[in-house]
Write an enzyme that holds these catalytic residues in place. Structure first.
Site, PDB file in Angstrom:
ATOM      1  N   ARG A 181       0.851  -1.201   0.000  1.00  0.00           N
ATOM      2  CA  ARG A 181       0.000   0.000   0.000  1.00  0.00           C
ATOM      3  C   ARG A 181       0.885   1.249   0.000  1.00  0.00           C
ATOM      4  NH1 ARG A 181      -1.450   1.633   4.583  1.00  0.00           N
ATOM      5  NH2 ARG A 181      -2.187  -0.346   5.446  1.00  0.00           N
TER       6      ARG A 181
ATOM      7  N   TYR B 170     -16.454  16.844 -15.497  1.00  0.00           N
ATOM      8  CA  TYR B 170     -16.876  15.449 -15.345  1.00  0.00           C
ATOM      9  C   TYR B 170     -17.882  15.342 -14.186  1.00  0.00           C
ATOM     10  CZ  TYR B 170     -16.786  10.573 -14.048  1.00  0.00           C
ATOM     11  OH  TYR B 170     -17.168   9.305 -13.709  1.00  0.00           O
TER      12      TYR B 170
ATOM     13  N   ASP C 242      -7.287  19.274 -14.153  1.00  0.00           N
ATOM     14  CA  ASP C 242      -7.600  17.928 -14.636  1.00  0.00           C
ATOM     15  C   ASP C 242      -7.216  17.900 -16.113  1.00  0.00           C
ATOM     16  OD1 ASP C 242      -8.809  15.674 -15.732  1.00  0.00           O
ATOM     17  OD2 ASP C 242     -10.573  15.767 -14.439  1.00  0.00           O
TER      18      ASP C 242
ATOM     19  N   LYS D  19      -8.129   6.752 -18.947  1.00  0.00           N
ATOM     20  CA  LYS D  19      -8.463   7.211 -20.293  1.00  0.00           C
ATOM     21  C   LYS D  19      -7.257   7.089 -21.230  1.00  0.00           C
ATOM     22  CE  LYS D  19     -12.392   7.797 -18.408  1.00  0.00           C
ATOM     23  NZ  LYS D  19     -12.414   8.503 -17.192  1.00  0.00           N
TER      24      LYS D  19
HETATM   25  N1  PLP Z   1     -11.842  13.531 -14.928  1.00  0.00           N
HETATM   26  C1  PLP Z   1     -12.375  13.390 -16.154  1.00  0.00           C
HETATM   27  C2  PLP Z   1     -12.248  14.516 -17.138  1.00  0.00           C
HETATM   28  C3  PLP Z   1     -13.050  12.213 -16.494  1.00  0.00           C
HETATM   29  O1  PLP Z   1     -13.588  12.101 -17.719  1.00  0.00           O
HETATM   30  C4  PLP Z   1     -13.154  11.171 -15.524  1.00  0.00           C
HETATM   31  C5  PLP Z   1     -13.874   9.918 -15.833  1.00  0.00           C
HETATM   32  O2  PLP Z   1     -14.597   9.821 -16.793  1.00  0.00           O
HETATM   33  C6  PLP Z   1     -12.586  11.364 -14.268  1.00  0.00           C
HETATM   34  C7  PLP Z   1     -11.939  12.542 -13.996  1.00  0.00           C
HETATM   35  C8  PLP Z   1     -12.686  10.303 -13.196  1.00  0.00           C
HETATM   36  O3  PLP Z   1     -11.775   9.284 -13.436  1.00  0.00           O
HETATM   37  P1  PLP Z   1     -12.013   7.745 -13.041  1.00  0.00           P
HETATM   38  O4  PLP Z   1     -13.203   7.276 -13.817  1.00  0.00           O
HETATM   39  O5  PLP Z   1     -10.729   7.106 -13.427  1.00  0.00           O
HETATM   40  O6  PLP Z   1     -12.259   7.719 -11.567  1.00  0.00           O
END
Ligand code: PLP
Length: 379
Positions: free
Chosen positions: A46, A98, A170, A195
């Protein structure tokens, strides 16, 4: 080192025991100690794991940062950042983002006393309007999900820095291949590694990259203390995915550009959202801030008839209907019922997200097949 070379080599060294060129999957929970406290730098997985260490170094190198920290998902990375703040602290976030990020802010952290403001950051004046002496963090997502608005990272980061506020970006949609927020003054870059970085729709993971060592220590503390770590097999898959990131992104951008233009020219298509189109309100900024326009395209059909949008989504065969994005295969998503369903309908509409919006994650297939698929579905 240039990007492609870093994508293949950064963070990765031949395995010290065997010389294996690929970092092994250290599928172990613990490490044998010679005597209490005397070990080779690894105590418990961990806290540290060699496969994860290699990936963290690779991600830091790609984002031009000193420290990379991986989490079990993108949202676990966001969760770690939000845990840096206390009740009463105010956070300003973009209003088109998101849905899961909105959900963790509003439904998990707001009940503990953090205060969130969601504003359209494509105009930085909107940020200044809600800034107060309680503002501790500005959360940027650019291009935004799903309307692909472009936010001026340099301007927001400067505004934040001048007031001693943390700026987090992000960078999931752009990837480090297209933009490096730390170089533009951001304090932390966040990724849903799930992604483009993983790139093959086979892993869920998140990451943070930053330069400040004290902050990195706090975030690594949260990584270990809260325990949302990715397993070594997933780290291996992402290390493997990263090696082709530059090649994949070139093709994602090329295909998405072709499709955006094709949609724009189609008589049945209404609005097309793609920062590479000169008609896009953020086009000039994107051309300045990014090294390409990305693989995401959103659009609405003329007339905004919900049933017609559903019919198109059901008719696609090369594009698969599903959540997520950034894999080699093309995906079609209905944000209102999938990725953004956790945002109340009124809030979605306020931010400009209609129930008829279709979002495409354009993959790296032959673009002619993708266009033929859209042609067949739209009619
Ligand atoms: N940020 C963006 C722009 C996303 O599109 C996503 C998921 O679709 C996330 C964060 C969250 O990531 P995760 O699905 O890996 O938890």
């Amino acid at each position: 080192m240039r990007f492609g070379t870093k994508a293949i080599h950064a963070g990765v060294e031949p395995d010290p025991t065997t010389g294996a060129i690929m970092t092994p999957i250290y599928q172990t929970s613990t490490y044998v100690q010679e005597s209490p406290g005397k070990h080779k730098g690894y105590e418990y997985s961990r806290t540290h794991n060699p496969t994860r260490t290699a990936l963290q170094k690779a991600l830091a190198a790609l984002e031009n940062g000193q420290h990379g920290i991986c989490y079990a998902s993108g949202l676990a990375a966001t969760d770690a950042v939000l845990k840096l703040f206390r009740p009463g602290d105010e956070i300003i976030s973009t209003n088109d983002l998101y849905g899961g990020t909105y959900r963790i802010m509003k439904r998990v952290f707001e009940p503990f006393g953090q205060v969130f403001h969601f504003v359209d950051m494509s105009d930085t004046a909107n940020i200044e309007r809600v800034i107060s002496d309680k503002t501790k963090m500005i959360w940027v997502e650019t291009p935004t999900n799903p309307l692909l608005r472009i936010i001026d990272i340099e301007a927001v980061a400067k505004l934040a820095r001048d007031r001693g506020i943390m700026c987090v970006v992000d960078n999931t949609f752009a990837t480090p291949y297209l933009q490096n927020p730390l170089d533009m003054g951001a304090d932390i870059v966040m990724h849903s590694v799930t992604k483009y970085l993983g790139g093959h729709s086979d892993t869920v993971m998140g990451a943070l990259v930053l330069n400040d060592s004290d902050l990195a220590q706090q975030l690594a503390f949260i990584q270990n203390a809260s325990g949302a770590v990715p397993g070594p097999q997933d780290c291996f898959l992402v290390l493997r995915g990263l090696k082709t990131l530059h090649i994949r992104m070139q093709r994602h951008c090329e295909n998405a550009g072709r499709i955006a233009q094709w949609l724009l020219d189609h008589p049945k298509v209404g609005k097309v959202y793609y920062p590479g189109l000169p008609s896009h309100s953020g086009h000039e900024l994107a051309a300045r801030q990014m090294r390409g326009f990305g693989g995401m395209v959103s659009f609405e059909l003329k007339g905004d008839v919900y049933e017609e949008a559903v019919r198109v989504m059901e008719s696609l065969t090369v594009f698969s209907l599903g959540e997520s994005l950034g894999g080699v295969e093309s995906l079609c998503t209905h944000p209102a019922s999938m990725t953004h369903a956790s945002i109340p309908a009124v809030e979605r509409l306020k931010g400009g997200l209609k129930d008829t919006l279709i979002r495409l994650s354009v993959g790296i297939e032959d673009v002619e097949d993708l266009i033929a698929d859209l042609e067949n579905a739209i009619g």
